[in-house]
Design a protein around this motif. Structure first.
Motif: not given
Length: 155
Positions: A85-86, A118-123, A133-134, A143-148
């Motif tokens: 996704a990212m 899965a949602k990805a955005i720029f940091l 970030e995803c 919310l299952i998982a979060a990461g960069t």
């Protein structure tokens, strides 16, 4: 080489999970031929959308292929989905290829559900690398998982 007798036996006598996996593989091959996407994305049955600038959503259904021995989405599969996704956001938005140089993931809840997003955005967007970030949610918006991830840009 494929064992045609074994494949025939699965189609004729397979349990529900085996039939789902065969159907998933056939659908992946068909999608790969039509859309020219990588096999991993087609096998995981991804759907991509870009709802706004610098944002992408990747949705995918639950399948037996995703599960670990506890009956939840395997953490490595979650990490792979987040990476895809990212990376897809970076390549699609910046029109440049990239490679992952670092990822950090927090697994927050068990991966249970009928489908996931899965949602990805720029940091950060730099000249040579980006940070993205995803977050991964199930169909109930849990919310299952979060990461960069950090991505090195290739010319």
């Amino acid at each position: 080489m494929i064992n045609k007798d074994f494949l025939h036996d699965i189609v004729k006598n397979g349990n529900e999970e085996e039939i789902q996996l065969i159907n998933l593989a056939l659908k992946a091959i068909e999608r790969k031929r039509k859309e020219d996407i990588v096999y991993l994305s087609s096998f995981l049955d991804f759907t991509y959308e870009f709802p706004e600038e610098d944002c992408m959503k990747l949705t995918f259904p639950m399948s037996p292929f995703l599960l670990n021995s506890l009956g939840i989405v395997h953490g490595g599969i979650t990490a792979t989905i987040m990476d895809i996704a990212m990376g897809t956001l970076v390549t699609s938005s910046l029109k440049r290829k990239c490679v992952t140089t670092e990822m950090k993931i927090n697994y927050l809840k068990p991966g249970k559900g009928k489908f996931f997003m899965a949602k990805a955005i720029f940091l950060h967007k730099g000249k040579t690398q980006c940070v993205v970030e995803c977050k991964v949610y199930n169909e109930e918006n849990v919310l299952i998982a979060a990461g960069t991830g950090t991505f090195f840009l290739i010319d």
